[in-house]
Scaffold this motif. Structure first.
Motif, PDB file in Angstrom:
ATOM      1  N   LEU B  22       0.593  -1.213   0.048  1.00 26.43           N
ATOM      2  CA  LEU B  22      -0.359   0.106   0.165  1.00 26.43           C
ATOM      3  C   LEU B  22       1.065   1.169   0.044  1.00 26.43           C
ATOM      4  O   LEU B  22       1.743   1.132   0.519  1.00 26.43           O
ATOM      5  N   VAL B  23       0.718   2.320  -1.228  1.00 25.76           N
ATOM      6  CA  VAL B  23       1.512   3.120  -1.389  1.00 25.76           C
ATOM      7  C   VAL B  23       1.054   4.269  -1.346  1.00 25.76           C
ATOM      8  O   VAL B  23      -0.214   4.474  -1.843  1.00 25.76           O
ATOM      9  N   SER B  24       1.804   5.266  -0.533  1.00 27.78           N
ATOM     10  CA  SER B  24       1.752   6.494  -0.129  1.00 27.78           C
ATOM     11  C   SER B  24       2.044   7.418  -1.785  1.00 27.78           C
ATOM     12  O   SER B  24       2.361   6.837  -2.948  1.00 27.78           O
ATOM     13  N   LEU B  25       0.336   8.489  -1.853  1.00 24.28           N
ATOM     14  CA  LEU B  25       0.487   9.433  -3.105  1.00 24.28           C
ATOM     15  C   LEU B  25       1.982  10.545  -3.072  1.00 24.28           C
ATOM     16  O   LEU B  25       1.566  11.731  -2.769  1.00 24.28           O
ATOM     17  N   ASP B  26       3.408  10.525  -2.866  1.00 29.26           N
ATOM     18  CA  ASP B  26       4.479  10.830  -2.544  1.00 29.26           C
ATOM     19  C   ASP B  26       5.292  10.345  -3.815  1.00 29.26           C
ATOM     20  O   ASP B  26       5.332   9.484  -3.419  1.00 29.26           O
ATOM     21  N   VAL B  27       6.356  11.567  -4.035  1.00 34.63           N
ATOM     22  CA  VAL B  27       7.172  11.281  -4.711  1.00 34.63           C
ATOM     23  C   VAL B  27       8.181  10.222  -4.100  1.00 34.63           C
ATOM     24  O   VAL B  27       9.092   8.839  -4.819  1.00 34.63           O
ATOM     25  N   ASP B  28       8.736  10.391  -2.470  1.00 31.67           N
ATOM     26  CA  ASP B  28       9.920   9.548  -1.980  1.00 31.67           C
ATOM     27  C   ASP B  28       8.927   7.906  -2.287  1.00 31.67           C
ATOM     28  O   ASP B  28       9.795   7.009  -1.946  1.00 31.67           O
ATOM     29  N   ALA B  29       7.770   7.976  -1.186  1.00 33.65           N
ATOM     30  CA  ALA B  29       7.141   6.650  -0.989  1.00 33.65           C
ATOM     31  C   ALA B  29       7.155   5.767  -3.302  1.00 33.65           C
ATOM     32  O   ALA B  29       6.842   4.706  -2.638  1.00 33.65           O
ATOM     33  N   LEU B  30       6.839   6.094  -4.178  1.00 34.70           N
ATOM     34  CA  LEU B  30       6.423   6.206  -5.796  1.00 34.70           C
ATOM     35  C   LEU B  30       8.564   5.652  -5.296  1.00 34.70           C
ATOM     36  O   LEU B  30       8.501   4.574  -6.485  1.00 34.70           O
ATOM     37  N   CYS B  31       9.649   6.138  -5.264  1.00 30.65           N
ATOM     38  CA  CYS B  31      10.416   5.432  -5.743  1.00 30.65           C
ATOM     39  C   CYS B  31      10.796   4.554  -4.445  1.00 30.65           C
ATOM     40  O   CYS B  31      11.083   2.907  -4.995  1.00 30.65           O
ATOM     41  N   ALA B  32      10.728   4.791  -3.808  1.00 27.83           N
ATOM     42  CA  ALA B  32      10.525   3.317  -2.180  1.00 27.83           C
ATOM     43  C   ALA B  32       9.845   2.173  -3.204  1.00 27.83           C
ATOM     44  O   ALA B  32      10.300   0.882  -2.796  1.00 27.83           O
ATOM     45  N   CYS B  33       8.377   2.889  -3.494  1.00 27.68           N
ATOM     46  CA  CYS B  33       8.250   1.396  -4.515  1.00 27.68           C
ATOM     47  C   CYS B  33       8.716   0.742  -5.522  1.00 27.68           C
ATOM     48  O   CYS B  33       8.709  -0.818  -5.558  1.00 27.68           O
ATOM     49  N   LYS B  34       9.483   1.356  -6.374  1.00 24.94           N
ATOM     50  CA  LYS B  34       9.792   1.262  -7.830  1.00 24.94           C
ATOM     51  C   LYS B  34      11.477   0.001  -6.910  1.00 24.94           C
ATOM     52  O   LYS B  34      11.332  -1.229  -7.528  1.00 24.94           O
ATOM     53  N   VAL B  35      11.871   0.304  -5.821  1.00 24.22           N
ATOM     54  CA  VAL B  35      13.075   0.107  -5.048  1.00 24.22           C
ATOM     55  C   VAL B  35      12.639  -1.739  -5.350  1.00 24.22           C
ATOM     56  O   VAL B  35      13.216  -2.648  -5.036  1.00 24.22           O
ATOM     57  N   LEU B  36      11.770  -1.602  -4.232  1.00 24.10           N
ATOM     58  CA  LEU B  36      11.439  -3.139  -3.697  1.00 24.10           C
ATOM     59  C   LEU B  36      10.345  -3.795  -4.546  1.00 24.10           C
ATOM     60  O   LEU B  36      10.600  -4.876  -4.697  1.00 24.10           O
ATOM     61  N   GLN B  37       9.546  -2.921  -5.731  1.00 29.44           N
ATOM     62  CA  GLN B  37       9.193  -3.796  -6.985  1.00 29.44           C
ATOM     63  C   GLN B  37      10.522  -4.297  -7.404  1.00 29.44           C
ATOM     64  O   GLN B  37      10.410  -5.773  -7.461  1.00 29.44           O
ATOM     65  N   ALA B  38      11.481  -4.196  -7.561  1.00 36.05           N
ATOM     66  CA  ALA B  38      12.673  -4.071  -8.471  1.00 36.05           C
ATOM     67  C   ALA B  38      13.619  -5.968  -7.687  1.00 36.05           C
ATOM     68  O   ALA B  38      13.417  -6.946  -8.142  1.00 36.05           O
ATOM     69  N   LEU B  39      13.121  -5.911  -6.373  1.00 36.48           N
ATOM     70  CA  LEU B  39      13.745  -6.336  -5.700  1.00 36.48           C
ATOM     71  C   LEU B  39      12.950  -7.887  -5.443  1.00 36.48           C
ATOM     72  O   LEU B  39      13.153  -8.711  -5.357  1.00 36.48           O
ATOM     73  N   PHE B  40      11.764  -7.345  -5.440  1.00 41.75           N
ATOM     74  CA  PHE B  40      10.427  -8.834  -5.818  1.00 41.75           C
ATOM     75  C   PHE B  40      10.646  -9.369  -6.722  1.00 41.75           C
ATOM     76  O   PHE B  40      10.004 -10.530  -7.378  1.00 41.75           O
ATOM     77  N   HIS B  41      10.529  -8.234  -8.049  1.00 39.72           N
ATOM     78  CA  HIS B  41      11.195  -8.787  -9.264  1.00 39.72           C
ATOM     79  C   HIS B  41      11.936  -9.794  -9.150  1.00 39.72           C
ATOM     80  O   HIS B  41      11.932 -10.926  -9.673  1.00 39.72           O
ATOM     81  N   CYS B  42      12.904  -9.632  -8.970  1.00 42.29           N
ATOM     82  CA  CYS B  42      14.646 -10.494  -8.774  1.00 42.29           C
ATOM     83  C   CYS B  42      13.849 -12.235  -8.502  1.00 42.29           C
ATOM     84  O   CYS B  42      14.299 -12.858  -8.163  1.00 42.29           O
ATOM     85  N   ASP B  43      12.603 -11.990  -6.678  1.00 49.73           N
ATOM     86  CA  ASP B  43      13.326 -13.035  -5.819  1.00 49.73           C
ATOM     87  C   ASP B  43      11.918 -13.563  -6.331  1.00 49.73           C
ATOM     88  O   ASP B  43      11.389 -14.509  -5.878  1.00 49.73           O
ATOM     89  N   GLN B  44      10.953 -13.063  -7.393  1.00 49.44           N
ATOM     90  CA  GLN B  44       9.669 -14.173  -7.465  1.00 49.44           C
ATOM     91  C   GLN B  44       8.570 -13.330  -6.803  1.00 49.44           C
ATOM     92  O   GLN B  44       7.815 -14.460  -6.161  1.00 49.44           O
ATOM     93  N   VAL B  45       8.783 -12.578  -5.798  1.00 52.91           N
ATOM     94  CA  VAL B  45       8.342 -12.575  -4.626  1.00 52.91           C
ATOM     95  C   VAL B  45       6.713 -11.476  -5.689  1.00 52.91           C
ATOM     96  O   VAL B  45       6.565 -11.143  -5.990  1.00 52.91           O
ATOM     97  N   GLN B  46       5.432 -12.681  -4.808  1.00 52.13           N
ATOM     98  CA  GLN B  46       4.411 -12.532  -5.444  1.00 52.13           C
ATOM     99  C   GLN B  46       3.334 -10.863  -5.102  1.00 52.13           C
ATOM    100  O   GLN B  46       3.324 -10.992  -3.619  1.00 52.13           O
ATOM    101  N   TYR B  47       3.063  -9.546  -5.800  1.00 47.55           N
ATOM    102  CA  TYR B  47       2.738  -8.900  -4.968  1.00 47.55           C
ATOM    103  C   TYR B  47       1.604  -8.488  -5.762  1.00 47.55           C
ATOM    104  O   TYR B  47       1.253  -8.093  -6.559  1.00 47.55           O
ATOM    105  N   THR B  48       0.459  -7.855  -4.970  1.00 48.55           N
ATOM    106  CA  THR B  48      -0.207  -6.794  -5.468  1.00 48.55           C
ATOM    107  C   THR B  48      -0.542  -5.312  -5.147  1.00 48.55           C
ATOM    108  O   THR B  48       0.173  -5.082  -4.420  1.00 48.55           O
ATOM    109  N   LEU B  49      -0.121  -4.029  -5.610  1.00 47.73           N
ATOM    110  CA  LEU B  49       0.609  -2.987  -5.252  1.00 47.73           C
ATOM    111  C   LEU B  49      -0.920  -1.965  -4.971  1.00 47.73           C
ATOM    112  O   LEU B  49      -1.552  -1.567  -6.541  1.00 47.73           O
ATOM    113  N   VAL B  50      -1.650  -1.490  -4.595  1.00 55.12           N
ATOM    114  CA  VAL B  50      -2.279  -0.580  -3.988  1.00 55.12           C
ATOM    115  C   VAL B  50      -1.906   1.293  -3.621  1.00 55.12           C
ATOM    116  O   VAL B  50      -1.328   0.953  -3.187  1.00 55.12           O
TER     117      VAL B  50
END
Lengths: 159, 570
Positions: B22-50
């Motif tokens: 669950l991601v808040s609407l500010d640029v820092d949150a977007l960046c943190a979300c991108k970092v975490l998504q990249a890590l999850f893609h690497c390790d194939q962790v299934q997630y849902t982003l809202v």
């Protein structure tokens, strides 16, 4: 048979002494043949599209599409389905190989998808349910998403 | 509770599970979300982003997803309020919170099972100790005892009476001690929760997680840099902290740069390079003309006082002093003469010192990949913020979130350029609004604070119904006002700003920022002040934003709310 009709009409014209009608008869015959070619081409094109539907939508066609098909076309579709299923079963050993999946070489097991419209709940292989709401993003196994991507509910996000 | 080893206690737990982000609407949150998504893609962790805009959205999203997910990761939301109370989750649900909002709610800190805070503990937190706030009630039994003793007896004998008196005295003593403890507890909590501020950027925290696992890439580093720069652009952290964090990131940048650059195998020009820049504080100047950038950047706008004619003249003098012809300066930056561009930064720095702008240059980072693509971190922050809050028609909040998220990837450069154009419009709108507010004396001193209200018909007023744009406007306005006013007392007052939010519903968005000061610690007391003022006047307010200092208010209640606020803060 069309050629016979033409010859028959010509003979009739000759026997009744009206040979000036023969060019008209020949002309009309050519028109009829052309119309027949057009209709055949149309029907054949429909058939090819129906065949493509099997690859796009799977075994069950949406009601909206079935509405536009006549009974003979539905029959043809079922026959094609059976034929394809028999072929797929014959490949790959005991279980057969579903060649309608992975039409492009897959790059990864899981893909990131974005939901384009509200689709409601969606069940994946281990029984868990995912809520597909507009503009939510998910990271899911590829084979589950392919169907929905083709239907336009999900969009593959490449970043 | 605070997580000590972020890898073991967070990542290793979620790596085999499905997670809801669950991601808040500010640029820092977007960046943190991108970092975490990249890590999850690497390790194939299934997630849902809202994406979630405020507390209500958070509640709705949680309700929708609580059946399907056991692990929730909250980015830039959820730390400053008692989460278990607000969301009422099941016993097995676990929340991982990576939030910059401080102070962290004490219940979140001391809950051992369901709430895990991904926050660096050296972040100067000042959390009160457990015993000061929570008390295991052992003297309940004692009270009952004395109660039983006093009404259990039917025959008060002499001995019993003496015993009773002793028991009563002890009870009175205990009650007094308890009242004292409660008074002290209230005081401690009040001091702790009075000021709101922000801690280390979430993007930086998650980047460090990636680094600990040796899975960090240059893209992730760039996102961490953008997250930190976002905090600086929107004035959430002090200058000291910004410089310290930049130094930390600089070490990572050097490490990444040294990995690849070599005499023999130098990188292709298309690869991404991040470099440290000691660059000018002019927003978007490399994608605009230098003149426009100087006119629309906060620092130069307030120093030169560009809303007045004298200010404009001073600017012309400044440009002449540097020897930059007007024709060059009004051109697009990329088309400027190379001879001018070469020493531009040093030339500007020298001249600005003469005009009282001592720190026209700021430490930041820039990235370039390919021949054409060169961006500074501030450029990307402005672009992403403009996309996130774009008020164009037919764009809902979540559409904007997706677009802003996309613009952070290197493969979506057209989205980034679109963001830069929107950011230019936004900055121009801010500059014009600041100029008109100061020239028409719209900023009034209410005693303990300054107050400014944007009227309905002001041009571009729709832009300022969004929190990030309003933050920038407030910051620019306060800085300019502090420079332009002659009243010494007004220079150090904080600012409360109101802008129309929804005309049909008759609501305004109200926001408070701390006073403008060189050594400001950016601690904002308006969150609690707004709450108390709303309570005392029973105004119809909505404290929906994750930042407590931004609220929605009904227009009719505005005056009584303000009066209450004035009384409260005097």
């Amino acid at each position: 048979m069309p050629r016979n009709c033409c010859l028959h009409s010509e003979n009739e014209a000759k026997s009744e002494g009206r040979s000036e009608l023969i060019p008209s008869i020949k002309f009309r015959h050519c028109c009829l043949l052309r119309n027949q070619r057009c209709v055949t081409a149309y029907l054949y094109d429909r058939l090819l599209r129906i065949r493509a539907l099997r690859w796009e939508y799977g075994s069950v066609l949406p009601a909206a599409i079935r509405f536009h098909m006549c009974a003979e076309e539905l029959e043809w579709f079922n026959q094609y389905k059976k034929s394809l299923a028999t072929y797929m079963r014959s490949l790959g050993g005991e279980e057969g190989l579903d060649i309608t999946q992975d039409r492009k070489p897959p790059k990864s097991l899981y893909i990131e998808v974005r939901c384009l419209k509200d689709h409601g709940e969606f069940e994946i292989d281990d029984g868990t349910i995912i809520l597909l709401k507009k503009n939510s993003q998910h990271f899911l196994p590829r084979w589950k998403c392919e169907q929905l991507i083709r239907q336009g509910v999900l969009e593959h996000v490449i970043s | 509770m605070f997580v000590t080893d972020i890898r073991k206690e967070f990542y290793d737990i979620v790596v085999n599970q499905r997670v809801a982000l669950l991601v808040s609407l500010d640029v820092d949150a977007l960046c943190a979300c991108k970092v975490l998504q990249a890590l999850f893609h690497c390790d194939q962790v299934q997630y849902t982003l809202v994406p979630v805009k405020g507390w209500q959205d958070l509640g709705t999203a949680f309700l929708e997803h609580k059946e399907q997910f056991r692990y929730f990761v909250l980015i830039n939301c959820g730390a400053n309020v008692d989460l278990l109370e607000t969301l009422q989750p099941e016993e097995e649900t676990i929340f991982f919170i990576c939030d910059t909002h401080r102070p962290v709610d004490v219940v979140n800190v001391y809950n051992d099972t369901q709430i895990k805070l991904l926050i660096k503990q050296d972040d100067d937190l000042g959390v009160p100790s457990y015993d000061d706030i929570f008390r295991d009630d052992e003297e309940e039994g004692g009270d009952q005892d004395s109660g039983n003793e006093s009404d259990g007896s039917s025959e008060p004998s002499g001995k019993r009476r003496r015993f009773d008196e002793g028991a009563i005295e002890r009870r009175i003593e205990r009650q007094r001690a308890r009242r004292e403890w409660e008074a002290r507890r209230r005081e401690i909590l009040f001091d702790y929760e009075q000021y709101e501020y922000h801690g280390t950027a979430s993007a930086v925290v998650l980047f460090e997680l990636a680094w600990v696992m040796s899975k960090d890439t240059k893209d992730m580093l760039w996102w961490a840099i953008i997250g930190l720069t976002d905090q600086w652009v929107h004035d959430r952290i002090t200058h000291m902290k910004y410089v310290t964090d930049i130094a930390a990131l600089q070490r990572h940048v050097s490490r990444h740069n040294h990995c690849n650059e070599d005499e023999d195998n130098s990188l292709s020009i298309d690869c991404m390079r991040i470099c440290f820049e000691y660059d000018l504080r002019l927003s978007l100047y490399q994608h605009w003309s230098l003149y426009e950038s100087i006119c629309n950047s906060c620092y130069t706008l307030s120093t030169f006082k560009l809303w007045s004619i004298q200010g404009q003249k001073k600017l012309q003098e400044f440009l002449a002093d540097m020897g930059l012809p007007l024709k060059q300066v009004r051109q697009k930056f990329n088309s400027m003469d190379i001879a001018i561009k070469e020493n531009l930064r040093d030339v500007i720095e020298e001249s600005s010192n003469k005009y009282g702008m001592k720190d026209i240059r700021i430490q930041t980072f820039g990235v370039h990949f390919g021949f054409k693509n060169k961006f500074l971190a501030t450029d990307v922050v402005h672009a992403a913020a403009a996309l996130l809050e774009s008020v164009e028609k037919d764009e809902s909040g979540t559409d904007n979130f997706i677009k802003a998220l996309d613009c952070l990837s290197r493969s979506n450069l057209d989205q980034l350029h679109r963001g830069i154009e929107l950011a230019k419009k936004k900055l121009m709108a801010i500059q014009q609004t600041v100029a008109s507010c100061i020239c028409t004396h719209l900023i009034l001193s209410q005693g303990p604070f300054l107050y400014c209200c944007l009227m309905e018909g002001t041009p571009d007023v729709k832009l300022f119904s969004k929190p990030l744009a309003l933050t920038l406007l407030c910051k620019y306005l306060l800085k300019s006002f502090a420079r332009s006013t002659r009243n010494k007392r007004c220079k150090i007052l904080p600012l409360v700003m109101a802008a129309p939010l929804d005309v049909e519903k008759g609501t305004v968005i109200v926001m408070g920022i701390p006073p403008e000061c060189e050594t400001s610690d950016k601690k904002n007391f308006f969150g609690r002040a707004f709450e108390k003022a709303a309570e005392s006047t029973s105004s119809r307010t909505l404290h929906d934003n994750f930042d407590m200092s931004i609220i929605e208010l009904k227009m009719q209640d505005r005056s009584k709310f303000l009066d209450a606020l004035v009384t409260l803060l005097s």
